[in-house]
Design a protein around this motif. Structure first.
Motif, PDB file in Angstrom:
ATOM      1  N   VAL A 131       0.840  -1.201   0.000  1.00 57.70           N
ATOM      2  CA  VAL A 131       0.000   0.000   0.000  1.00 57.70           C
ATOM      3  C   VAL A 131       0.874   1.250   0.000  1.00 57.70           C
ATOM      4  N   GLU A 132       0.698   2.091  -0.990  1.00 52.67           N
ATOM      5  CA  GLU A 132       1.469   3.338  -1.092  1.00 52.67           C
ATOM      6  C   GLU A 132       0.487   4.488  -1.266  1.00 52.67           C
ATOM      7  N   ARG A 133       0.697   5.560  -0.520  1.00 49.32           N
ATOM      8  CA  ARG A 133      -0.308   6.618  -0.619  1.00 49.32           C
ATOM      9  C   ARG A 133      -0.099   7.563  -1.795  1.00 49.32           C
ATOM     10  N   GLY A 163       9.350   6.120  -3.291  1.00 50.86           N
ATOM     11  CA  GLY A 163       9.700   6.911  -2.109  1.00 50.86           C
ATOM     12  C   GLY A 163      10.761   7.961  -2.410  1.00 50.86           C
ATOM     13  N   HIS A 164      11.489   8.334  -1.386  1.00 49.15           N
ATOM     14  CA  HIS A 164      12.477   9.398  -1.538  1.00 49.15           C
ATOM     15  C   HIS A 164      13.653   8.980  -2.397  1.00 49.15           C
ATOM     16  N   MET A 165      13.942   7.708  -2.409  1.00 52.48           N
ATOM     17  CA  MET A 165      15.136   7.281  -3.148  1.00 52.48           C
ATOM     18  C   MET A 165      15.026   7.656  -4.622  1.00 52.48           C
ATOM     19  N   THR A 190      24.059   8.163  -5.075  1.00 46.07           N
ATOM     20  CA  THR A 190      23.973   7.847  -3.656  1.00 46.07           C
ATOM     21  C   THR A 190      25.323   7.472  -3.076  1.00 46.07           C
ATOM     22  N   PHE A 191      25.555   8.017  -1.890  1.00 49.28           N
ATOM     23  CA  PHE A 191      26.781   7.654  -1.183  1.00 49.28           C
ATOM     24  C   PHE A 191      26.674   6.202  -0.741  1.00 49.28           C
ATOM     25  N   PRO A 192      27.701   5.525  -0.403  1.00 51.49           N
ATOM     26  CA  PRO A 192      29.096   5.949  -0.522  1.00 51.49           C
ATOM     27  C   PRO A 192      29.688   5.609  -1.894  1.00 51.49           C
ATOM     28  N   GLY A 216       8.544   5.437   6.014  1.00 55.02           N
ATOM     29  CA  GLY A 216       9.627   6.356   5.693  1.00 55.02           C
ATOM     30  C   GLY A 216       9.619   7.678   6.426  1.00 55.02           C
ATOM     31  N   TYR A 217      10.141   8.684   5.751  1.00 54.82           N
ATOM     32  CA  TYR A 217      10.378   9.961   6.427  1.00 54.82           C
ATOM     33  C   TYR A 217       9.886  11.126   5.599  1.00 54.82           C
ATOM     34  N   GLU A 218      10.017  12.281   6.199  1.00 55.40           N
ATOM     35  CA  GLU A 218       9.836  13.532   5.495  1.00 55.40           C
ATOM     36  C   GLU A 218      10.927  14.441   5.993  1.00 55.40           C
ATOM     37  N   SER A 246      28.525  15.784   2.339  1.00 56.78           N
ATOM     38  CA  SER A 246      29.818  15.538   1.705  1.00 56.78           C
ATOM     39  C   SER A 246      29.601  15.110   0.263  1.00 56.78           C
ATOM     40  N   LYS A 247      28.600  14.258   0.094  1.00 56.97           N
ATOM     41  CA  LYS A 247      28.277  13.820  -1.268  1.00 56.97           C
ATOM     42  C   LYS A 247      27.922  15.026  -2.132  1.00 56.97           C
ATOM     43  N   HIS A 248      27.089  15.902  -1.582  1.00 57.19           N
ATOM     44  CA  HIS A 248      26.672  17.073  -2.342  1.00 57.19           C
ATOM     45  C   HIS A 248      27.874  17.928  -2.734  1.00 57.19           C
ATOM     46  N   PRO A 308      15.953   7.764  11.423  1.00 57.70           N
ATOM     47  CA  PRO A 308      16.595   8.215  10.190  1.00 57.70           C
ATOM     48  C   PRO A 308      17.673   7.217   9.797  1.00 57.70           C
ATOM     49  N   LYS A 309      17.670   6.807   8.549  1.00 59.12           N
ATOM     50  CA  LYS A 309      18.746   5.909   8.137  1.00 59.12           C
ATOM     51  C   LYS A 309      19.006   5.993   6.651  1.00 59.12           C
ATOM     52  N   ASP A 310      20.173   5.519   6.232  1.00 60.54           N
ATOM     53  CA  ASP A 310      20.514   5.547   4.815  1.00 60.54           C
ATOM     54  C   ASP A 310      19.960   4.320   4.115  1.00 60.54           C
ATOM     55  N   ILE A 311      20.237   4.234   2.828  1.00 61.32           N
ATOM     56  CA  ILE A 311      19.631   3.158   2.038  1.00 61.32           C
ATOM     57  C   ILE A 311      20.162   1.792   2.476  1.00 61.32           C
ATOM     58  N   GLN A 312      21.478   1.747   2.712  1.00 59.42           N
ATOM     59  CA  GLN A 312      22.067   0.478   3.167  1.00 59.42           C
ATOM     60  C   GLN A 312      21.315  -0.112   4.359  1.00 59.42           C
TER      61      GLN A 312
HETATM   62  C1  LIG Z   1      18.891  14.873   0.854  1.00 63.53           C
HETATM   63  C2  LIG Z   1      19.002  13.413   1.086  1.00 63.53           C
HETATM   64  C3  LIG Z   1      19.999  12.678   0.466  1.00 63.53           C
HETATM   65  C4  LIG Z   1      20.146  11.337   0.688  1.00 63.53           C
HETATM   66  N1  LIG Z   1      21.159  10.664   0.097  1.00 63.53           N
HETATM   67  C5  LIG Z   1      21.372   9.370   0.377  1.00 63.53           C
HETATM   68  C6  LIG Z   1      22.471   8.667  -0.176  1.00 63.53           C
HETATM   69  O1  LIG Z   1      23.218   9.226  -0.944  1.00 63.53           O
HETATM   70  N2  LIG Z   1      22.672   7.384   0.177  1.00 63.53           N
HETATM   71  C7  LIG Z   1      21.834   6.732   1.053  1.00 63.53           C
HETATM   72  O2  LIG Z   1      22.078   5.573   1.361  1.00 63.53           O
HETATM   73  N3  LIG Z   1      20.757   7.371   1.568  1.00 63.53           N
HETATM   74  C8  LIG Z   1      20.508   8.676   1.250  1.00 63.53           C
HETATM   75  N4  LIG Z   1      19.425   9.311   1.794  1.00 63.53           N
HETATM   76  C9  LIG Z   1      18.497   8.544   2.663  1.00 63.53           C
HETATM   77  C10 LIG Z   1      17.405   7.800   1.869  1.00 63.53           C
HETATM   78  O3  LIG Z   1      16.560   8.721   1.256  1.00 63.53           O
HETATM   79  C11 LIG Z   1      16.623   6.911   2.815  1.00 63.53           C
HETATM   80  O4  LIG Z   1      17.494   6.008   3.435  1.00 63.53           O
HETATM   81  C12 LIG Z   1      15.565   6.069   2.135  1.00 63.53           C
HETATM   82  O5  LIG Z   1      14.806   6.818   1.241  1.00 63.53           O
HETATM   83  C13 LIG Z   1      14.638   5.463   3.172  1.00 63.53           C
HETATM   84  O6  LIG Z   1      13.669   4.678   2.538  1.00 63.53           O
HETATM   85  P1  LIG Z   1      12.241   4.360   3.178  1.00 63.53           P
HETATM   86  O7  LIG Z   1      11.586   3.418   2.262  1.00 63.53           O
HETATM   87  O8  LIG Z   1      12.411   3.981   4.566  1.00 63.53           O
HETATM   88  O9  LIG Z   1      11.469   5.764   3.201  1.00 63.53           O
HETATM   89  P2  LIG Z   1      10.873   6.663   2.049  1.00 63.53           P
HETATM   90  O10 LIG Z   1      11.805   6.739   0.925  1.00 63.53           O
HETATM   91  O11 LIG Z   1      10.484   7.913   2.703  1.00 63.53           O
HETATM   92  O12 LIG Z   1       9.583   5.889   1.562  1.00 63.53           O
HETATM   93  C14 LIG Z   1       8.425   5.817   2.342  1.00 63.53           C
HETATM   94  C15 LIG Z   1       7.221   5.614   1.435  1.00 63.53           C
HETATM   95  O13 LIG Z   1       6.070   5.377   2.237  1.00 63.53           O
HETATM   96  C16 LIG Z   1       4.992   6.158   1.760  1.00 63.53           C
HETATM   97  N5  LIG Z   1       4.090   6.413   2.879  1.00 63.53           N
HETATM   98  C17 LIG Z   1       4.281   7.216   3.957  1.00 63.53           C
HETATM   99  N6  LIG Z   1       3.233   7.165   4.796  1.00 63.53           N
HETATM  100  C18 LIG Z   1       2.347   6.303   4.233  1.00 63.53           C
HETATM  101  C19 LIG Z   1       1.075   5.840   4.632  1.00 63.53           C
HETATM  102  N7  LIG Z   1       0.502   6.243   5.777  1.00 63.53           N
HETATM  103  N8  LIG Z   1       0.429   4.956   3.837  1.00 63.53           N
HETATM  104  C20 LIG Z   1       0.996   4.545   2.681  1.00 63.53           C
HETATM  105  N9  LIG Z   1       2.201   4.959   2.258  1.00 63.53           N
HETATM  106  C21 LIG Z   1       2.879   5.834   3.014  1.00 63.53           C
HETATM  107  C22 LIG Z   1       5.634   7.397   1.233  1.00 63.53           C
HETATM  108  O14 LIG Z   1       4.785   8.032   0.294  1.00 63.53           O
HETATM  109  C23 LIG Z   1       6.907   6.828   0.601  1.00 63.53           C
HETATM  110  O15 LIG Z   1       6.679   6.416  -0.724  1.00 63.53           O
HETATM  111  C24 LIG Z   1      19.256  10.665   1.557  1.00 63.53           C
HETATM  112  C25 LIG Z   1      18.238  11.403   2.171  1.00 63.53           C
HETATM  113  C26 LIG Z   1      18.118  12.763   1.946  1.00 63.53           C
HETATM  114  C27 LIG Z   1      17.052  13.531   2.642  1.00 63.53           C
END
Ligand SMILES: Cc1cc2nc3c(=O)[nH]c(=O)nc-3n(C[C@H](O)[C@H](O)[C@H](O)COP(=O)(O)OP(=O)(O)OC[C@H]3O[C@@H](n4cnc5c(N)ncnc54)[C@H](O)[C@@H]3O)c2cc1C
Ligand code: SF4
Ligand code: SF4
Ligand code: SF4
Lengths: 328, 667
Positions: B186-188, B194-196, B202-204, B350-352, B428-430, B562-566
């Motif tokens: 389920v995705e809203r 998501g943010h990725m 992406t680092f590293p 995820g996050y905002e 640092s990546k930026h 808060p966490k990175d992709i790894q």
């Molecule tokens: C500026 C920036 C640069 C970054 N660069 C790197 C990098 O270089 N390397 C790295 O490893 N990490 C990086 N990151 C971190 C990376 O973005 C996150 O680790 C990763 O996106 C986390 O994934 P997630 O699926 O947990 O969350 P998200 O990517 O936030 O995905 C969550 C999803 O859930 C959905 N959702 C939320 N609430 C609901 C709900 N109630 N019902 C249904 N769906 C919902 C959202 O719409 C979204 O699609 C960076 C982050 C930022 C802010």
């Protein structure tokens, strides 16, 4: 049929329990037919001597709490002679309202009553119970340090809670006396009351989830007749109190104060209620409200000890200010 | 009317009947034996009337230790076992299994904690020894009153629900689906990713985010075991592990994904423009749009708040047959409620990023060239608004001096006190990426201290420092604003201990990572906990990092912290494997030490309902009823129930009284 030997003796009483019997009206005739009253100061003429001389009685009924040494002696004497001992009224069962005195030491109590009040003229500060009045050949019984329910000293066979017990309870007790004539002995520990809480007999509409947002006292605004008091923020001891009272207060639009004592599985009426109220206070919203706000809400509750333990302080776990049960 | 007297308090002393209790005292090496005289404890406890066997051993949990217990059960015909050792939270299962193996009911075994509750917290040997003896006596009182219990069992739905379609949700859904189980994802938003999906490189390792993400997205789209619901939200969760009933609201897309052929004709005719969410407001999109070309589902979508055609009399241009050839557009599309039964749930919402308006001193809401780091990611992205060459939003010039502000609100009591964990590395990546694109640029990084923990991250930050020549300034920025096309930064250099003022063309704020909106609401629907900052609260930070306190609900990704992709991906696979642990079973079994209500005593006051943290209690015919699978045996209801109608199996008042008596008796 054999007449049942019956005696009534008193602890610390207000007279209400005697009146409760009078309320039974015509049913008293049945009692008079079934029982020979050996001793009952308010009802038949007699001296304590009569009781002392009687070797055995069938049923002894004790009114009132144990406040003085004399009460204790009377109780022990009644127990010794009675096949069945009845704790009649809330004071005998739980200490009742006099039990609230346990929140101070009796010395303090006496000082207040006999010395400290403005209207008292007692320059030597004499307190009763500490000396004998030889001139009058009178010995005032000493005040015990605590008020106690009678079960603290003797085994109780039948419990009749209520302040005072309602007519229905008196009637049932009279039936017990009549049954004794046919040698039907009631089960030990019989409660002439219900085994469930008052709420079970309360007709008011109960909320889906009980959540108290603010405490209200009975004089503050209108009280709805058909809605649970607690929901209206008014402390009602219904949930922790034994049913069997006929919900008299509830029907008169007054909350329950707990005179029937705790429900069977609960030992301590007040702490139980405290824990229940604490759960209901801002239930599910505690986090948002925060500690401080909660504290303020709690402070709005006047005299929690008197409210939660109005009738059962003497029988509670925290039943006294000091531990020393015997001397002063 | 026959009821116990008001003070039925136990005088159980000396009434052990046919009980034959064995006591096993553990040294735990020196952990216990150094403070507690173990031999003396054995000697004392042997005198207890219920005890027929007592012995000590170096490590009770070792194989030989376990064998001692089994042997004694067989040889002495024990009816109950007390192991005096560490905390039951560590070894209760171990010893209950041993006891069960030897033929006793496992609930006839209890532990007395003489380590955490005794040897570790005391120094005086005599007193510690006496206390250990008392603790054991108290547990004996419990064991002799323990009922023999069997686990509670129910069937389950072999299906998973994953909430959130970021990399965390995608990975978890794929893992479960690949193991052969159905998944509802389920995705809203209109697309997963998501943010990725918004990130540049992406680092590293600096690989292109979309290049590694989009293959996974299409795998989701094509997977036979995954049912993808986008534009959807969970509105209701009922039930318990193995048997969750969920209701999902699927909002209308107004474009049929099966018909849409991505011709893009519709956007040409659409007269409405609004800021693009995908580009973080740095570009414009139409009311009908596709978030990005590789979106999944691969389809356009209408934004109902922006579209004029919701009233086709006003617009409806895109739906004309000569625009949308396949007739994919349907303004009458309706929301739909979908009900599903699932066995497990993974929350990956995820996050905002923190709202920049809340940090007005940094000016991101007022000045065009003070932007967020997520906006900067878009500027660096080849498919971003500037084609991958960062340009200032105000005049579209390539900035020559740029500053990255670490901890722009993180580790700040006024905003978010915690560390957002990923910002140091992405800043640092930026810097590195920007320097590659604009080699003559001057790059500043304002930081409190650099926190780049993770495999190869330190090297990565070093590389940024050395290769890219980023000037790291250790200092807290106090104010940023823009004037005459210049962005001014005021800070205190905490190494040189002086105030500094730097003028740049553009500033990028690393804002705090915060939980997704609506998480608190979702959490309360599922009866799971969130922490003080709104992130999902795991059951145990070390031992149960992906589990909620509610069985069957797991977490993955930035929703938990808060966490990175790894780390996100690792956690997603961990959550999936935890979920599979349940899905691969044929029935759910649950500890039987749960609450039960005496219907005769219950007054129906409903207080227990409001205190049960797991929602295990319902009112049935006016009286409370506990669902044994949901109840975790916390006891909150027991102490709340004003009528004393609830009791906890093997934790009855009678047991507790006897235990207290044994612990404090005679003191
Ligand atoms: C500026 C920036 C640069 C970054 N660069 C790197 C990098 O270089 N390397 C790295 O490893 N990490 C990086 N990151 C971190 C990376 O973005 C996150 O680790 C990763 O996106 C986390 O994934 P997630 O699926 O947990 O969350 P998200 O990517 O936030 O995905 C969550 C999803 O859930 C959905 N959702 C939320 N609430 C609901 C709900 N109630 N019902 C249904 N769906 C919902 C959202 O719409 C979204 O699609 C960076 C982050 C930022 C802010
Ligand atoms: S708390 Fe009082 S008012 Fe409410 S249901 Fe119980 S008895 Fe009735
Ligand atoms: S013991 Fe805890 S989990 Fe179980 S029903 Fe009571 S409050 Fe709920
Ligand atoms: S708290 Fe006790 S009396 Fe009230 S509904 Fe629950 S079980 Fe019944």
């Amino acid at each position: 049929m054999r007449k049942i030997k019956l005696a009534v003796d008193y602890g610390s009483i207000c007279g209400g329990c005697d009146v409760a019997f009078i309320d039974a009206g015509e049913k008293l005739i049945e009692l008079a037919n079934a029982a020979e009253i050996v001793f009952w100061p308010a009802v038949v003429d007699g001296k304590e001597e009569d009781l002392r001389k009687t070797r055995e009685i069938d049923i002894g009924i004790f009114f009132g709490a144990i406040r003085t040494e004399r009460h204790k002696e009377a109780l022990e004497q009644l127990r010794e002679k009675s096949r069945i001992l009845v704790a009649f009224g809330t004071c005998a069962c739980y200490g009742g309202i006099p039990g609230l005195a346990n929140s101070v030491e009796s010395r303090v109590l006496l000082k207040k009553g006999y010395v400290a009040t403005k209207s008292t003229d007692n320059p030597d500060g004499k307190l009763p119970g500490f000396e004998e009045f030889k001139e009058a050949a009178l010995r005032l019984p000493r005040l015990r340090s605590l008020v106690s329910p009678i079960c603290d000293f003797v085994d109780v066979d039948i419990w009749v809670p209520g302040c005072p017990p309602p007519v229905e309870s008196v009637n049932k007790l009279i039936d017990v006396v009549k049954d004794l004539q046919e040698d039907q002995v009631p089960p030990k520990g019989l409660f002439i009351a219900e085994g469930r809480s008052l709420c079970d007999f309360c007709e008011r509409e109960k909320p889906e989830v009980l959540r108290i947002k603010r405490f209200r006292r009975v004089h503050e605004g209108e009280i709805k007749r058909d809605e649970c008091f607690l929901k209206q923020g008014i402390i009602c001891l219904g949930p922790v109190t034994r049913g069997g009272c006929g919900a008299r207060c509830i029907d008169a639009n007054m909350p329950c104060r707990g005179c029937f004592g705790p429900v069977p599985n609960v030992e301590d009426q007040g702490t139980r209620f405290l824990s229940a109220v604490a759960s209901a206070l801002m239930a599910e919203e505690e986090r948002e409200v925060g500690e401080e706000e909660l504290r303020k809400l709690i402070d709005e509750l006047p005299d929690p000890l008197g409210l939660f333990y109005m009738y059962s302080l003497a029988a509670s776990i925290i039943n006294r200010r000091y531990l020393d049960l015997e001397g002063d | 009317m026959e009821n116990p007297a008001p003070r039925p308090y136990s005088d159980a002393k000396g009434r052990y009947g046919k009980e034959r209790i064995g006591v096993f005292v553990c040294h735990c090496g020196r952990n216990i034996a150094a403070t507690v005289d173990v031999k003396k404890v054995v000697e004392e406890i042997s005198k207890h009337p219920a005890v027929v066997h007592a012995e000590d051993y170096d490590y009770m949990c070792s194989k030989p230790g376990q064998e001692l217990i089994e042997r004694a059960i067989e040889e002495k015909g024990l009816t109950g076992v007390v192991v005096a050792a560490c905390s039951p939270s560590i070894h209760e299962t171990t010893f209950r299994e041993v006891v069960e193996h030897a033929g006793l009911n496992p609930y006839r075994c209890e532990m007395a904690n003489i380590r955490e509750q005794c040897s570790w917290v005391h120094e005086e040997r005599d007193k510690a020894t006496e206390k250990a003896t008392r603790l054991i006596k108290s547990v004996i009182e419990k064991v002799v009153r323990n009922e023999e219990l069997e686990p509670v069992k129910v069937g389950l739905h072999k299906k998973a629900l994953v909430i959130g379609g970021g990399i965390a949700g995608i990975r978890a859904a794929l893992d479960i689906a690949n193991a052969g189980f159905q998944v509802i994802l389920v995705e809203r938003k209109p697309t997963i990713g998501g943010h990725m999906a918004q990130l540049a490189e992406t680092f590293p390792t600096l690989d292109c985010a979309q290049c590694i993400l989009t293959p996974l997205m299409s795998e989701v789209a094509n997977h036979p075991n995954i049912k993808l619901l986008t534009l959807s939200e969970v509105i209701d969760v009922e039930g318990y592990v193995g048997n969750f009933h969920v209701r999902i609201k699927k909002n209308p897309r107004y474009v049929d994904p099966d018909k849409c052929n991505l011709c893009d004709n519709c956007t040409e005719v659409c007269p409405v423009v609004v800021p693009s969410e995908f580009d973080e407001g740095l570009s414009l999109r139409k009311a009908i749009y596709i978030p990005f070309p590789q979106a999944v589902p691969s389809s356009y979508v209408i934004d109902p708040d922006a579209c004029l055609g919701m009233n086709p009399i006003i617009c409806g241009k895109c739906a004309e047959p000569d625009v949308c050839g396949p007739g994919a557009i349907n303004f009458y599309d309706q929301p739909e409620i979908i009900e599903e039964d699932v066995g497990v749930i993974i929350v990956a919402t995820g996050y905002e990023i923190y709202d920049p308006k809340k940090i007005s001193e940094y000016g991101a809401d007022k000045y065009p060239d003070i932007i967020t780091s997520l906006q900067f990611e878009r500027l660096l992205s080849p498919n971003g608004p500037t084609g991958g060459i960062p340009k200032r939003p105000s005049d579209e010039k390539i900035p020559k001096r740029i500053a990255f502000i670490h901890c722009a609100g993180s580790r700040d009591e006024k905003h978010r006190p915690y560390c957002s964990h990923i910002c140091c590395t992405y800043c640092s990546k930026h810097g590195l990426l920007f320097k590659e694109l604009v080699p003559d640029a001057e790059v500043y990084s304002f930081y409190i201290d650099i926190r780049a923990v993770g495999k190869n991250y330190e090297d990565f930050v070093k590389r940024a420092q050395e290769e890219a020549g980023i000037q790291f300034i250790r200092g807290k920025v106090s104010k940023i604003y823009e004037e005459d096309g210049k962005v001014k930064i005021f800070a205190v250099d905490t190494l040189l201990n002086r105030r500094i003022e730097v003028e740049v063309d553009m500033a990028v704020l690393a804002l705090p990572i915060v939980p997704a909106q609506g998480i608190a609401d979702l959490a309360s629907k599922m009866r799971i906990q969130i922490d003080n900052y709104g992130f999902l609260q795991e059951r145990h930070p070390k031992l149960h990092p992906v589990e909620s306190a509610t069985p069957g609900i797991f977490f993955a990704g930035a929703a938990q912290s808060p966490k990175d992709i790894q780390d996100t991906v690792a956690q997603a696979s961990a959550a999936a494997s935890k979920a599979l642990e349940i899905l691969t079973q044929d029935e759910i079994s649950h500890t039987p030490t749960v609450a039960s209500v005496d219907r005769d005593l219950c007054s129906g006051c409903r207080l227990c309902l409001s205190v049960c943290p797991y929602g295990a209690i319902r009112i049935v015919d006016g009286k409370a009823e506990v669902n044994e699978i949901i109840c975790e045996g916390c006891g909150a209801c027991v102490s709340t129930c004003p009528s004393g109608a609830i009791s906890l199996r093997n934790f009855t008042d009678e047991q507790l009284d006897a235990m207290i008596e044994a612990v404090v008796g005679g003191i």
